[in-house]
Write a protein that holds these residues in place. Structure first.
Motif, PDB file in Angstrom:
ATOM      1  N   TYR A  15       0.845  -0.532  -0.159  1.00 21.88           N
ATOM      2  CA  TYR A  15       0.456   0.117  -0.200  1.00 21.88           C
ATOM      3  C   TYR A  15       1.045   1.191  -0.177  1.00 21.88           C
ATOM      4  CZ  TYR A  15       1.324   1.045   4.655  1.00 21.88           C
ATOM      5  OH  TYR A  15       1.714   1.365   5.972  1.00 21.88           O
ATOM      6  N   ALA A  16       0.340   2.328   0.031  1.00 21.08           N
ATOM      7  CA  ALA A  16       0.852   3.711  -0.216  1.00 21.08           C
ATOM      8  C   ALA A  16       0.312   4.558   0.411  1.00 21.08           C
ATOM      9  CB  ALA A  16       1.288   4.399  -2.137  1.00 21.08           C
ATOM     10  N   SER A  17       0.699   5.694   0.819  1.00 18.97           N
ATOM     11  CA  SER A  17      -0.399   6.066   2.217  1.00 18.97           C
ATOM     12  C   SER A  17       0.429   7.892   1.880  1.00 18.97           C
ATOM     13  CB  SER A  17      -0.192   6.325   3.536  1.00 18.97           C
ATOM     14  OG  SER A  17       0.559   5.918   4.490  1.00 18.97           O
ATOM     15  N   ARG A  18      -0.148   8.925   2.556  1.00 20.63           N
ATOM     16  CA  ARG A  18       0.255   9.631   2.645  1.00 20.63           C
ATOM     17  C   ARG A  18       0.369  10.404   4.447  1.00 20.63           C
ATOM     18  NH1 ARG A  18      -0.951  15.383   3.979  1.00 20.63           N
ATOM     19  NH2 ARG A  18      -3.518  14.794   3.804  1.00 20.63           N
ATOM     20  N   ALA A  19       1.933  11.380   5.114  1.00 25.64           N
ATOM     21  CA  ALA A  19       1.166  11.293   6.207  1.00 25.64           C
ATOM     22  C   ALA A  19       0.431  12.718   6.503  1.00 25.64           C
ATOM     23  CB  ALA A  19       3.031  11.787   6.590  1.00 25.64           C
ATOM     24  N   THR A  20      -0.627  12.629   7.683  1.00 27.82           N
ATOM     25  CA  THR A  20      -0.883  13.650   7.712  1.00 27.82           C
ATOM     26  C   THR A  20      -0.459  14.726   8.150  1.00 27.82           C
ATOM     27  OG1 THR A  20      -1.206  12.414  10.019  1.00 27.82           O
ATOM     28  CG2 THR A  20      -3.007  12.153   8.458  1.00 27.82           C
ATOM     29  N   GLN A  58       4.692   0.937   1.461  1.00 26.49           N
ATOM     30  CA  GLN A  58       5.284  -0.531   2.344  1.00 26.49           C
ATOM     31  C   GLN A  58       3.945  -1.924   1.510  1.00 26.49           C
ATOM     32  OE1 GLN A  58       3.614  -0.642   6.613  1.00 26.49           O
ATOM     33  NE2 GLN A  58       5.543  -1.729   7.663  1.00 26.49           N
ATOM     34  N   VAL A  59       5.195  -3.014   2.134  1.00 26.91           N
ATOM     35  CA  VAL A  59       4.731  -4.082   1.687  1.00 26.91           C
ATOM     36  C   VAL A  59       5.156  -4.656   2.784  1.00 26.91           C
ATOM     37  CG1 VAL A  59       7.091  -4.888   1.213  1.00 26.91           C
ATOM     38  CG2 VAL A  59       5.523  -6.136   0.161  1.00 26.91           C
ATOM     39  N   LEU A  60       3.618  -5.838   3.496  1.00 27.20           N
ATOM     40  CA  LEU A  60       3.811  -6.396   4.036  1.00 27.20           C
ATOM     41  C   LEU A  60       3.141  -8.335   3.988  1.00 27.20           C
ATOM     42  CD1 LEU A  60       1.130  -4.493   6.396  1.00 27.20           C
ATOM     43  CD2 LEU A  60       3.427  -4.407   6.837  1.00 27.20           C
ATOM     44  N   ILE A  86      -2.482  -0.865  -3.561  1.00 26.03           N
ATOM     45  CA  ILE A  86      -1.895  -1.162  -5.064  1.00 26.03           C
ATOM     46  C   ILE A  86      -1.557  -2.507  -5.027  1.00 26.03           C
ATOM     47  CG2 ILE A  86       0.610  -0.834  -5.603  1.00 26.03           C
ATOM     48  CD1 ILE A  86       1.707   0.929  -4.495  1.00 26.03           C
ATOM     49  N   ALA A  87      -2.082  -4.033  -4.459  1.00 30.71           N
ATOM     50  CA  ALA A  87      -1.499  -5.480  -4.379  1.00 30.71           C
ATOM     51  C   ALA A  87      -1.729  -5.673  -3.475  1.00 30.71           C
ATOM     52  CB  ALA A  87      -0.284  -5.073  -5.272  1.00 30.71           C
ATOM     53  N   ASP A  88      -2.714  -7.399  -3.533  1.00 33.99           N
ATOM     54  CA  ASP A  88      -2.416  -8.018  -1.957  1.00 33.99           C
ATOM     55  C   ASP A  88      -3.180  -8.820  -2.557  1.00 33.99           C
ATOM     56  OD1 ASP A  88      -5.281  -7.258  -2.658  1.00 33.99           O
ATOM     57  OD2 ASP A  88      -6.137  -7.937  -0.603  1.00 33.99           O
ATOM     58  N   GLY A  89      -3.147 -10.421  -2.289  1.00 32.58           N
ATOM     59  CA  GLY A  89      -2.966 -11.423  -2.256  1.00 32.58           C
ATOM     60  C   GLY A  89      -1.941 -12.475  -2.245  1.00 32.58           C
ATOM     61  N   LEU A  90      -1.508 -13.660  -2.389  1.00 28.09           N
ATOM     62  CA  LEU A  90      -1.314 -14.590  -1.915  1.00 28.09           C
ATOM     63  C   LEU A  90       0.645 -14.413  -2.449  1.00 28.09           C
ATOM     64  CD1 LEU A  90      -3.129 -17.809  -2.833  1.00 28.09           C
ATOM     65  CD2 LEU A  90      -2.452 -17.145   0.086  1.00 28.09           C
ATOM     66  N   ALA A  91       1.382 -14.984  -1.601  1.00 30.25           N
ATOM     67  CA  ALA A  91       2.500 -14.997  -2.275  1.00 30.25           C
ATOM     68  C   ALA A  91       3.521 -16.661  -2.066  1.00 30.25           C
ATOM     69  CB  ALA A  91       3.625 -14.276  -1.088  1.00 30.25           C
ATOM     70  N   GLU A  92       4.264 -16.517  -2.736  1.00 34.09           N
ATOM     71  CA  GLU A  92       4.832 -18.374  -2.902  1.00 34.09           C
ATOM     72  C   GLU A  92       5.716 -18.297  -1.654  1.00 34.09           C
ATOM     73  OE1 GLU A  92       6.328 -19.345  -6.796  1.00 34.09           O
ATOM     74  OE2 GLU A  92       4.395 -18.744  -7.619  1.00 34.09           O
ATOM     75  N   ARG A  93       6.589 -17.094  -1.440  1.00 32.57           N
ATOM     76  CA  ARG A  93       7.330 -17.585  -0.410  1.00 32.57           C
ATOM     77  C   ARG A  93       7.993 -15.395  -0.638  1.00 32.57           C
ATOM     78  NH1 ARG A  93      11.957 -14.275  -3.289  1.00 32.57           N
ATOM     79  NH2 ARG A  93      12.197 -14.754  -5.590  1.00 32.57           N
ATOM     80  N   PRO A 124       4.153   6.763  -4.843  1.00 27.91           N
ATOM     81  CA  PRO A 124       4.030   6.218  -4.889  1.00 27.91           C
ATOM     82  C   PRO A 124       3.110   4.863  -5.078  1.00 27.91           C
ATOM     83  CG  PRO A 124       4.517   6.201  -2.364  1.00 27.91           C
ATOM     84  CD  PRO A 124       4.450   7.577  -2.764  1.00 27.91           C
ATOM     85  N   ALA A 125       1.565   6.073  -4.639  1.00 29.55           N
ATOM     86  CA  ALA A 125       0.418   5.432  -4.926  1.00 29.55           C
ATOM     87  C   ALA A 125       0.347   5.477  -6.028  1.00 29.55           C
ATOM     88  CB  ALA A 125      -0.841   6.625  -4.536  1.00 29.55           C
ATOM     89  N   GLY A 126       0.559   5.785  -7.176  1.00 27.51           N
ATOM     90  CA  GLY A 126       0.201   5.663  -8.630  1.00 27.51           C
ATOM     91  C   GLY A 126       0.808   4.591  -9.381  1.00 27.51           C
ATOM     92  N   LEU A 127       1.697   3.749  -8.442  1.00 30.36           N
ATOM     93  CA  LEU A 127       2.536   2.492  -9.055  1.00 30.36           C
ATOM     94  C   LEU A 127       1.840   1.284  -8.860  1.00 30.36           C
ATOM     95  CD1 LEU A 127       5.994   2.809  -6.655  1.00 30.36           C
ATOM     96  CD2 LEU A 127       5.588   3.190  -9.658  1.00 30.36           C
ATOM     97  N   ASP A 128       1.602   0.288 -10.165  1.00 28.73           N
ATOM     98  CA  ASP A 128       1.552  -1.237  -9.897  1.00 28.73           C
ATOM     99  C   ASP A 128       2.407  -1.557  -9.191  1.00 28.73           C
ATOM    100  OD1 ASP A 128       3.589  -1.530 -11.450  1.00 28.73           O
ATOM    101  OD2 ASP A 128       2.912  -1.732 -13.316  1.00 28.73           O
ATOM    102  N   GLU A 129       1.684  -3.637  -8.519  1.00 28.47           N
ATOM    103  CA  GLU A 129       2.022  -4.302  -8.298  1.00 28.47           C
ATOM    104  C   GLU A 129       4.130  -4.217  -8.301  1.00 28.47           C
ATOM    105  OE1 GLU A 129       2.118  -8.483  -6.202  1.00 28.47           O
ATOM    106  OE2 GLU A 129       0.876  -7.713  -8.364  1.00 28.47           O
ATOM    107  N   GLU A 130       4.372  -4.402  -9.765  1.00 28.90           N
ATOM    108  CA  GLU A 130       5.383  -4.890  -9.842  1.00 28.90           C
ATOM    109  C   GLU A 130       6.311  -3.612 -10.118  1.00 28.90           C
ATOM    110  OE1 GLU A 130       9.417  -4.894 -12.909  1.00 28.90           O
ATOM    111  OE2 GLU A 130       6.834  -3.770 -13.963  1.00 28.90           O
TER     112      GLU A 130
END
Length: 145
Positions: A15-20, A58-60, A86-93, A124-130
């Protein structure tokens, strides 16, 4: 996160976010990272946080249910605004297995990493997953130096 079965496997969310309060980012960032490391060790979460120009990327990675709960908690955090999934889903590793929460505060030397993903400024909010993953991996490699 829409698929209930996905909550049981290894999951990755970006995800991407803006600091308040962008002016307080330097003060807030160490506290955010320290608390994240503490919580993520307990919850089996790994990831990476990039911060700069009043924005976060950030990526989690971890168990799906826990990642969903962390993301919901981030959504309630008053230090974040304009949160974009930006993206969420199953991950292989795990791609960020070395950190419960690595982080990099963007510096002038990171302009080349931004340019590699088509950004002139850290928006970063406009980025795709890749492209988001490519940027996070590049910044993570710089974090290790």
């Amino acid at each position: 996160m829409t698929d209930p079965l996905a909550r049981r496997g290894l999951y990755r969310l970006i995800y991407a976010s803006r600091a308040t309060d962008p002016a307080g980012l330097d003060e807030d960032l160490p506290a955010i990272v320290a608390k994240s490391i503490q919580n993520n060790r307990i919850d089996d979460i790994t990831g990476f946080l990039a911060a700069g120009e009043g924005r976060f990327l950030q990526v989690l990675e971890g168990p799906g249910q826990v990642v969903a709960e962390v993301y919901e908690r981030i959504g309630r955090d008053p230090r974040h605004d304009e949160i974009v999934l930006i993206a969420d889903g199953l991950a292989e590793r795990r791609l960020f297995r070395d950190w419960n929460m690595g982080q990099r505060r963007l510096e002038a030397e990171d302009a080349s990493a931004l340019a590699e993903v088509g950004l002139e400024h850290f928006t970063p909010a406009g980025l795709d997953e890749e492209r988001a993953l490519r940027l996070l991996i590049t910044l993570g490699a710089r974090h290790l130096r």
